[in-house]
Design a protein around this motif. Structure first.
Motif, PDB file in Angstrom:
ATOM      1  N   GLY A   1      -1.759  -0.238  -5.628  1.00  0.00           N
ATOM      2  CA  GLY A   1      -0.719   0.519  -4.941  1.00  0.00           C
ATOM      3  C   GLY A   1      -0.985   0.637  -3.457  1.00  0.00           C
ATOM      4  O   GLY A   1      -0.079   0.486  -2.633  1.00  0.00           O
ATOM      5  N   ALA A   2      -2.238   0.894  -3.089  1.00  0.00           N
ATOM      6  CA  ALA A   2      -2.595   1.039  -1.675  1.00  0.00           C
ATOM      7  C   ALA A   2      -2.426  -0.278  -0.919  1.00  0.00           C
ATOM      8  O   ALA A   2      -1.918  -0.307   0.211  1.00  0.00           O
ATOM      9  CB  ALA A   2      -4.032   1.527  -1.547  1.00  0.00           C
ATOM     10  N   GLN A   3      -2.834  -1.379  -1.545  1.00  0.00           N
ATOM     11  CA  GLN A   3      -2.701  -2.686  -0.897  1.00  0.00           C
ATOM     12  C   GLN A   3      -1.235  -3.060  -0.715  1.00  0.00           C
ATOM     13  O   GLN A   3      -0.845  -3.588   0.334  1.00  0.00           O
ATOM     14  CB  GLN A   3      -3.424  -3.744  -1.724  1.00  0.00           C
ATOM     15  N   ALA A   4      -0.434  -2.784  -1.729  1.00  0.00           N
ATOM     16  CA  ALA A   4       0.999  -3.076  -1.644  1.00  0.00           C
ATOM     17  C   ALA A   4       1.646  -2.239  -0.551  1.00  0.00           C
ATOM     18  O   ALA A   4       2.479  -2.725   0.225  1.00  0.00           O
ATOM     19  CB  ALA A   4       1.670  -2.811  -2.989  1.00  0.00           C
ATOM     20  N   ALA A   5       1.253  -0.965  -0.472  1.00  0.00           N
ATOM     21  CA  ALA A   5       1.814  -0.084   0.547  1.00  0.00           C
ATOM     22  C   ALA A   5       1.491  -0.587   1.945  1.00  0.00           C
ATOM     23  O   ALA A   5       2.356  -0.617   2.832  1.00  0.00           O
ATOM     24  CB  ALA A   5       1.277   1.335   0.358  1.00  0.00           C
ATOM     25  N   GLU A   6       0.252  -1.005   2.148  1.00  0.00           N
ATOM     26  CA  GLU A   6      -0.150  -1.496   3.464  1.00  0.00           C
ATOM     27  C   GLU A   6       0.649  -2.740   3.846  1.00  0.00           C
ATOM     28  O   GLU A   6       1.131  -2.855   4.984  1.00  0.00           O
ATOM     29  CB  GLU A   6      -1.643  -1.815   3.468  1.00  0.00           C
ATOM     30  N   ARG A   7       0.821  -3.654   2.885  1.00  0.00           N
ATOM     31  CA  ARG A   7       1.575  -4.873   3.189  1.00  0.00           C
ATOM     32  C   ARG A   7       3.033  -4.557   3.500  1.00  0.00           C
ATOM     33  O   ARG A   7       3.628  -5.127   4.428  1.00  0.00           O
ATOM     34  CB  ARG A   7       1.505  -5.860   2.016  1.00  0.00           C
ATOM     35  N   LEU A   8       3.621  -3.657   2.738  1.00  0.00           N
ATOM     36  CA  LEU A   8       5.023  -3.301   2.963  1.00  0.00           C
ATOM     37  C   LEU A   8       5.218  -2.641   4.324  1.00  0.00           C
ATOM     38  O   LEU A   8       6.184  -2.932   5.034  1.00  0.00           O
ATOM     39  CB  LEU A   8       5.507  -2.360   1.854  1.00  0.00           C
ATOM     40  N   LEU A   9       4.306  -1.747   4.680  1.00  0.00           N
ATOM     41  CA  LEU A   9       4.417  -1.072   5.974  1.00  0.00           C
ATOM     42  C   LEU A   9       4.303  -2.076   7.115  1.00  0.00           C
ATOM     43  O   LEU A   9       5.105  -2.054   8.065  1.00  0.00           O
ATOM     44  CB  LEU A   9       3.335   0.002   6.104  1.00  0.00           C
ATOM     45  N   HIS A  10       3.324  -2.960   7.034  1.00  0.00           N
ATOM     46  CA  HIS A  10       3.130  -3.950   8.091  1.00  0.00           C
ATOM     47  C   HIS A  10       4.292  -4.929   8.147  1.00  0.00           C
ATOM     48  O   HIS A  10       4.708  -5.340   9.244  1.00  0.00           O
ATOM     49  CB  HIS A  10       1.812  -4.692   7.877  1.00  0.00           C
ATOM     50  N   ALA A  11       4.831  -5.295   6.989  1.00  0.00           N
ATOM     51  CA  ALA A  11       5.979  -6.202   6.959  1.00  0.00           C
ATOM     52  C   ALA A  11       7.216  -5.559   7.580  1.00  0.00           C
ATOM     53  O   ALA A  11       8.127  -6.254   8.033  1.00  0.00           O
ATOM     54  CB  ALA A  11       6.286  -6.612   5.518  1.00  0.00           C
ATOM     55  N   SER A  12       7.215  -4.233   7.624  1.00  0.00           N
ATOM     56  CA  SER A  12       8.334  -3.495   8.213  1.00  0.00           C
ATOM     57  C   SER A  12       8.055  -3.124   9.664  1.00  0.00           C
ATOM     58  O   SER A  12       8.826  -2.376  10.276  1.00  0.00           O
ATOM     59  CB  SER A  12       8.613  -2.221   7.396  1.00  0.00           C
TER      60      SER A  12
END
Length: 234
Positions: free
Chosen positions: A48-59
């Motif tokens: 969950g933490a890794q996915a959150a980081e990727r989503l935030l950076h992708a945004s």
């Protein structure tokens, strides 16, 4: 004229009972759905933490910190400090359910970045809604004890209405965050095909808790109006 409260049965309690049943049913649904998809590992293997980081950076969001908090489904985004907090059941887990919940909270961070109007309105309503939900009934009770003070009773109902308004504004905020979450999960390739349908089920179940909460507060407001609606005619 005073107010009459039956000693043995107040029919307006039916509204309270309906609200409680809706809330319990929604909570049971989200728990069972989350448990089901917590057992389904994501193909990407991301937590969950890794996915959150990727989503935030992708945004294009790099100033939001991700923290781990204790508890189960205690996940939330704090716009004041720009901190995204993920619970133990989400932060380090690589399930469909964990990624879905983490992505939903990222949806709130994206809303904040883009100054999503309903989110801003909800933030403005927070102190008023908190005060209203705490003080509405005490003020109404004092009004009744003082011989049916219409002024105090009206103030109490208005305060409770602020809590109802907060619940109603919360609905588009939560649904929009889930919509953004699913879209970004697909765009970034964190989840694939059937995984997206599964995470939708998790987020839809979670959304029902907000619908139930809104319905319960509306029913409570209706009860207040039924109990005290005739005060101005007395």
């Amino acid at each position: 004229m005073g107010y009459y409260f039956p000693y043995y049965f107040d029919p307006t309690y039916i509204l309270v009972i309906i609200g409680v049943v809706l809330t319990l049913a929604a909570s049971a649904r989200v728990r069972s759905t989350y448990a089901k998809y917590s057992a389904v590992r994501s193909i990407s293997g991301m937590t969950g933490a890794q996915a959150a980081e990727r989503l935030l950076h992708a945004s294009g969001i790099y100033d939001v910190h991700i923290e781990r908090v204790s508890g189960h489904l205690s996940d939330h985004y704090d716009p004041r400090t720009k901190v995204l907090r993920l619970s133990d059941s989400v932060y380090g887990q690589n399930s469909i359910a964990a990624i879905g919940v983490a992505a939903h909270e990222c949806g709130h961070a994206i809303q904040h970045q883009q100054e999503y109007a309903p989110l801003r309105l909800r933030g403005t309503l927070v102190p008023v809604a908190n005060f209203g939900s705490r003080m509405a009934w005490p003020i109404i009770i004092v009004g009744v004890l003082l011989g049916g003070s219409s002024t105090l009773i009206n103030i109490g109902i208005i305060l409770f209405s602020a809590a109802v308004l907060f619940q109603l504004v919360t609905l588009p905020v939560e649904f929009n965050a889930s919509k953004r979450a699913v879209a970004r999960l697909g765009e970034t390739g964190i989840l694939f095909g059937e995984e997206l349908d599964q995470t939708k089920k998790v987020l839809n179940a979670a959304a029902l808790t907000y619908v139930a909460a809104a319905a319960a507060t509306i029913l409570q407001l209706l009860r207040l109006l039924i109990l005290f609606g005739g005060r101005n005619r007395d």
